[in-house]
Design a protein around this motif. Structure first.
Motif, mmCIF file in Angstrom:
data_model
loop_
_atom_site.group_PDB
_atom_site.id
_atom_site.type_symbol
_atom_site.label_atom_id
_atom_site.label_comp_id
_atom_site.label_asym_id
_atom_site.label_seq_id
_atom_site.Cartn_x
_atom_site.Cartn_y
_atom_site.Cartn_z
ATOM 1 N N VAL B 357 36.662 37.305 21.032
ATOM 2 C CA VAL B 357 38.248 36.962 21.167
ATOM 3 C C VAL B 357 38.215 36.104 22.496
ATOM 4 O O VAL B 357 38.827 34.981 22.463
ATOM 5 C CB VAL B 357 38.978 37.823 21.181
ATOM 6 N N ARG B 358 37.255 36.493 23.505
ATOM 7 C CA ARG B 358 37.643 35.815 24.595
ATOM 8 C C ARG B 358 37.162 34.191 24.654
ATOM 9 O O ARG B 358 37.342 33.349 24.931
ATOM 10 C CB ARG B 358 36.713 36.687 25.828
ATOM 11 N N LEU B 359 35.653 34.444 24.145
ATOM 12 C CA LEU B 359 35.040 33.038 23.605
ATOM 13 C C LEU B 359 36.117 32.010 22.890
ATOM 14 O O LEU B 359 35.952 30.997 23.389
ATOM 15 C CB LEU B 359 33.760 33.332 23.146
ATOM 16 N N ALA B 360 36.559 32.781 22.101
ATOM 17 C CA ALA B 360 37.409 31.724 20.984
ATOM 18 C C ALA B 360 38.393 31.208 21.916
ATOM 19 O O ALA B 360 38.949 30.073 21.642
ATOM 20 C CB ALA B 360 37.882 32.595 20.093
ATOM 21 N N LYS B 361 39.314 32.067 22.579
ATOM 22 C CA LYS B 361 40.407 31.506 23.656
ATOM 23 C C LYS B 361 39.734 30.421 24.195
ATOM 24 O O LYS B 361 40.386 29.693 24.584
ATOM 25 C CB LYS B 361 40.879 32.871 24.181
ATOM 26 N N GLU B 362 38.777 30.801 25.096
ATOM 27 C CA GLU B 362 38.131 29.713 25.909
ATOM 28 C C GLU B 362 37.889 28.469 25.114
ATOM 29 O O GLU B 362 38.008 27.315 25.863
ATOM 30 C CB GLU B 362 36.883 30.142 26.517
ATOM 31 N N ALA B 363 37.938 28.379 23.939
ATOM 32 C CA ALA B 363 37.631 27.188 23.153
ATOM 33 C C ALA B 363 38.703 26.815 22.439
ATOM 34 O O ALA B 363 39.041 26.019 21.641
ATOM 35 C CB ALA B 363 36.452 27.449 22.167
ATOM 36 N N GLY B 364 40.149 27.577 22.883
ATOM 37 C CA GLY B 364 41.340 26.963 22.518
ATOM 38 C C GLY B 364 41.875 27.527 21.368
ATOM 39 O O GLY B 364 42.887 27.277 20.776
ATOM 40 N N VAL B 365 41.214 28.680 20.736
ATOM 41 C CA VAL B 365 41.756 29.317 19.543
ATOM 42 C C VAL B 365 41.988 30.761 19.816
ATOM 43 O O VAL B 365 41.396 31.727 20.298
ATOM 44 C CB VAL B 365 40.482 29.600 18.297
ATOM 45 N N VAL B 366 43.421 30.972 19.944
ATOM 46 C CA VAL B 366 44.074 32.260 20.533
ATOM 47 C C VAL B 366 44.065 33.088 19.216
ATOM 48 O O VAL B 366 44.912 32.724 18.253
ATOM 49 C CB VAL B 366 45.258 32.028 21.208
ATOM 50 N N LEU B 367 43.208 34.245 19.218
ATOM 51 C CA LEU B 367 43.396 35.345 18.305
ATOM 52 C C LEU B 367 44.229 36.486 18.615
ATOM 53 O O LEU B 367 44.582 36.478 20.070
ATOM 54 C CB LEU B 367 41.968 35.910 17.740
ATOM 55 N N THR B 368 44.539 37.417 17.888
ATOM 56 C CA THR B 368 45.338 38.547 18.313
ATOM 57 C C THR B 368 44.248 39.401 19.155
ATOM 58 O O THR B 368 43.056 39.299 18.981
ATOM 59 C CB THR B 368 45.597 39.571 17.064
ATOM 60 N N ASN B 369 44.674 39.852 20.345
ATOM 61 C CA ASN B 369 43.595 40.643 21.240
ATOM 62 C C ASN B 369 42.883 41.803 20.412
ATOM 63 O O ASN B 369 43.300 42.465 19.295
ATOM 64 C CB ASN B 369 44.594 41.296 22.291
ATOM 65 N N ALA B 370 41.698 41.608 20.537
ATOM 66 C CA ALA B 370 40.872 42.588 20.165
ATOM 67 C C ALA B 370 41.328 44.098 20.664
ATOM 68 O O ALA B 370 41.732 44.215 21.853
ATOM 69 C CB ALA B 370 39.131 42.471 20.671
ATOM 70 N N GLY B 371 41.344 44.890 19.896
ATOM 71 C CA GLY B 371 41.650 46.333 19.972
ATOM 72 C C GLY B 371 43.284 46.320 19.805
ATOM 73 O O GLY B 371 43.881 47.646 19.656
ATOM 74 N N ALA B 372 44.010 45.469 19.638
ATOM 75 C CA ALA B 372 45.445 45.450 19.316
ATOM 76 C C ALA B 372 45.764 46.251 17.988
ATOM 77 O O ALA B 372 46.575 46.990 18.037
ATOM 78 C CB ALA B 372 46.012 44.288 19.086
ATOM 79 N N THR B 373 44.689 46.293 17.288
ATOM 80 C CA THR B 373 44.789 46.874 15.711
ATOM 81 C C THR B 373 44.568 48.671 15.826
ATOM 82 O O THR B 373 44.568 49.457 15.156
ATOM 83 C CB THR B 373 43.847 46.493 14.739
ATOM 84 N N PHE B 374 44.416 49.084 17.231
ATOM 85 C CA PHE B 374 44.315 50.467 17.557
ATOM 86 C C PHE B 374 45.217 50.926 18.538
ATOM 87 O O PHE B 374 45.850 50.512 19.359
ATOM 88 C CB PHE B 374 42.825 50.552 18.025
ATOM 89 N N PRO B 375 45.386 52.421 18.457
ATOM 90 C CA PRO B 375 46.358 52.847 19.342
ATOM 91 C C PRO B 375 45.858 52.830 20.703
ATOM 92 O O PRO B 375 44.629 52.699 21.043
ATOM 93 C CB PRO B 375 46.312 54.252 19.139
ATOM 94 N N TYR B 376 46.760 52.536 21.815
ATOM 95 C CA TYR B 376 46.685 52.177 23.311
ATOM 96 C C TYR B 376 45.720 51.091 23.478
ATOM 97 O O TYR B 376 45.040 50.586 24.373
ATOM 98 C CB TYR B 376 45.922 53.538 23.857
ATOM 99 N N GLY B 377 45.450 50.215 22.372
ATOM 100 C CA GLY B 377 44.923 48.540 22.490
ATOM 101 C C GLY B 377 43.324 49.094 22.619
ATOM 102 O O GLY B 377 42.725 48.114 23.157
ATOM 103 N N LYS B 378 42.873 50.255 22.257
ATOM 104 C CA LYS B 378 41.544 50.656 22.168
ATOM 105 C C LYS B 378 40.676 50.834 21.297
ATOM 106 O O LYS B 378 40.863 51.853 20.485
ATOM 107 C CB LYS B 378 41.163 51.808 23.298
ATOM 108 N N ASP B 379 40.082 49.761 20.835
ATOM 109 C CA ASP B 379 39.070 50.090 19.503
ATOM 110 C C ASP B 379 37.861 50.793 19.894
ATOM 111 O O ASP B 379 37.098 50.010 20.672
ATOM 112 C CB ASP B 379 38.895 48.742 18.863
#
Lengths: 416, 416
Positions: B357-379
């Motif tokens: 997700v970090r790399l994609a963002k650096e290349a201009g592709v913003v995804l849902t934060n990794a971890g967002a699909t888990f409680p407390y944002g922690k996958d």
């Protein structure tokens, strides 16, 4: 009872019986705008149509998600109306009651800036100027917040009483205020009252004034009431977090489909937005655009209110006319003569209000319940009745107020 | 790293560098409908116009106050959509998130039917099938409700785990469910899961299923998923109060100006309405009429969804196509293949999601934060990524998914 009174009583009973036979059906229980008032904003519904731009000048698709605190243009309109800055405003949905309810709910669950603990974990009391607005009192009762009544005067709440209460009791966390054309008395807070509210020292570190500016531009004369800016006054006294102000266009555009807003210090607003982000992606932006297109700006809102006044003024005048004619000089009741707002407050003789409302209802005229203007629905003197003249026609009002005055005189005589 | 891997890594680094130079700006972080989807409902804005009737057939002025739980006609539409009766429905404002948030807030402040005390006075835990919807988890975290993750399978939550948890722990008061085309996996609850949810014995007397039917008619095929009626199943098992269901037209009409609804047993609804009466006079009736005029009825809603599917299906297909082409057979990621909803769920190799997700963002592709699909944002395995294909165009998606796949392979290789 002397012979003259007895004769008058018989006359009134006869009149009342005649009214009853007319099978009237007039509901004056709530401060609802009339259809003619709602018609004033019908043109609002024509924009945006499917042919109009769906993206604002600032690039927002008004149909999609987003805009937690409202469109910038809508925030500007409310900021100007409330004399605050745009970062002191949150635009809500269609109801300022919701904003007020949710403000208290948030305080109970999380506290407010300056709280040592969520209000729900403490004993909490609110000062309630009386007579006042029943829905404020219902919220407190619903949440187990103890209400302390203080007298409402022509200039606002009895400030000596308020100051002494808040100085000594740290469980007193707030006061409800309808500062302009108060519900139901029509009082306008004086600048002295505003200054004292802003200045007073409170034992609670997280005391709040719930400033329900429901009638902010709802004047009946061409000399709108103005008063000092409570935000500026609070800030000057080092109490900038003290105010949560509420306003809505419910009685400006559409009662069920208007737009509400909350104003407070930027720090309060920032804190509230963090909670709000859990509750919503944002309020209806299409309705905001509808309002912006119709009113343009705050000045447009003020001008629009003149049209409401033109419809409302004759109704208030009719009530005063019938009261004067039927009750004038009889020392049976006093009534307020507001320059704005939605209500006329009547005080009957003590222990008469409930019976008057009951009799009027039996004759088909439904008034706001006696007691509703006091915490827990209990008017200790059983004398205050709220008259809501906005919805009926002038003709209906004439009839309804004659019924009402007959009931007042009848009950007064019977109680003597 | 062997020579072949090293050569592939260099190739990927070169490709990634090339993407970066393109200065892409693609936001795929949220499940937002695209402008074309919103256009499908633009005609809704043409009614009512100022020339149309402002009073419904049942005599309601749609502009005025009133209608706490919605217009009867709107309740009917939602009741039909949810397969419940009209007295099991409350129509809300523009946001089902608000209805969910407020349901929890009410439970904390007052409890629900069957509660021994307000939830806010007890330790409260919720079961959270994972991966799941971040806004559900945010509400829990915000209110201090402890979240217990259980695995989401293709048929719904791991019911053996759920049953054992609720049977033993009376502080477990609820479970979040997105039963159809679940966010993000696209799973559809099986009838067995529904039956077990309805039947299971819970230690808490006031256990609730928060049934977020957000994608109730949001299918991508011409074979819409159907499942047994959870209300009927709960009632048959003596647990009729167990369900609080939520739905909205946000992804049917307008994302910011749709209509939400809550469904529950009549007894639950009656209890909720008592609280609701403190919070609002009623939701926007003009917007209800707008929706009723446009959709007519529940069947009209279902038919309208085919148009959404026609726009969405090629986008999902494009994602699958690029995934297959770029990642197929490489054992670097698995992905869901939903028949509806708004998301594709990707599992990378363990410990790769954040970096992808970090790399994609650096290349201009913003995804849902990794971890967002888990409680407390922690996958815990740092592998789940939610792909939201609805908003970008097919061309943008093609590019964005190529960037994404490059990042997946790059990170996987580097981690080896």
């Amino acid at each position: 009872m002397d012979a003259q009174s007895e004769s008058r009583l018989k006359q009134l009973q006869h009149t009342y019986a005649t009214y009853k036979q007319e099978n009237l059906k007039l509901d004056m229980s709530r401060g609802k705008p009339s259809p003619e008032q709602l018609d004033l904003s019908n043109a609002m519904l024509d924009y945006p149509s499917s042919k109009d731009a769906m993206v604002t000048e600032s690039g927002v698709d008004i149909r999609n998600y987003g805009g937690l605190d409202g469109l910038p243009e809508m925030k500007k309109l409310f900021a100007d109306l409330l004399s605050v800055t745009t970062d002191e405003v949150i635009v809500g949905g269609n109801s300022s009651l919701t904003l007020m309810h949710d403000t208290i709910a948030r305080a109970l669950l999380h506290g407010v800036r300056g709280s040592n603990a969520p209000w729900g974990q403490q004993k909490v009391k609110f000062i309630c100027p009386t007579p006042g607005y029943d829905r404020h009192f219902s919220i407190c009762e619903h949440f187990g917040i103890e209400m302390i009544p203080v007298d409402m005067t022509d200039d606002g709440p009895d400030m000596a009483a308020v100051e002494s209460l808040v100085a000594e009791d740290e469980t007193i966390k707030g006061i409800w205020c309808v500062p302009k054309y108060s519900n139901p008395t029509g009082s306008v807070f004086s600048d002295e009252v505003i200054e004292r509210l802003a200045k007073m020292e409170t034992k609670a570190p997280d005391f709040r004034i719930l400033w329900d500016n429901a009638y902010i531009v709802h004047y009946l004369t061409d000399r709108p009431a103005t008063f000092n800016n409570i935000f500026t006054a609070c800030e000057a006294n080092g109490h900038s977090d003290r105010i949560f102000a509420f306003v809505s266009t419910s009685k400006i555009s559409f009662a069920g489909a208007g737009i509400a807003a909350l104003a407070a210090s930027k720090e309060n607003i920032d804190a509230i937005k963090k909670h709000l982000a859990m509750q919503t992606i944002g309020p209806d932006k299409i309705n905001q655009v509808r309002h912006l297109h119709f009113f343009k700006d705050a000045e447009g809102v003020v001008q629009h209110m003149q049209k409401h006044a033109d419809i409302l003024k004759p109704k208030f005048d009719k009530v005063f006319e019938v009261f004067e004619e039927q009750l004038g000089g009889k020392d049976l009741a006093t009534w307020s003569a507001p320059d704005g707002g939605y209500f006329i407050s009547v005080d009957t003789l003590n222990d008469c209000a409930k019976e008057v409302v009951r009799l009027a209802k039996e004759a088909g005229v439904v008034l706001t319940n006696a007691g509703a203007t006091f915490p827990y629905g209990k008017d200790p003197l059983d004398r205050n009745i709220r008259i809501a003249p906005s919805f009926p026609t002038v003709e209906e009002l004439d009839k309804a107020m004659r019924v009402f005055c007959t009931c007042v005189e009848l009950v007064s005589l019977q109680k003597q």
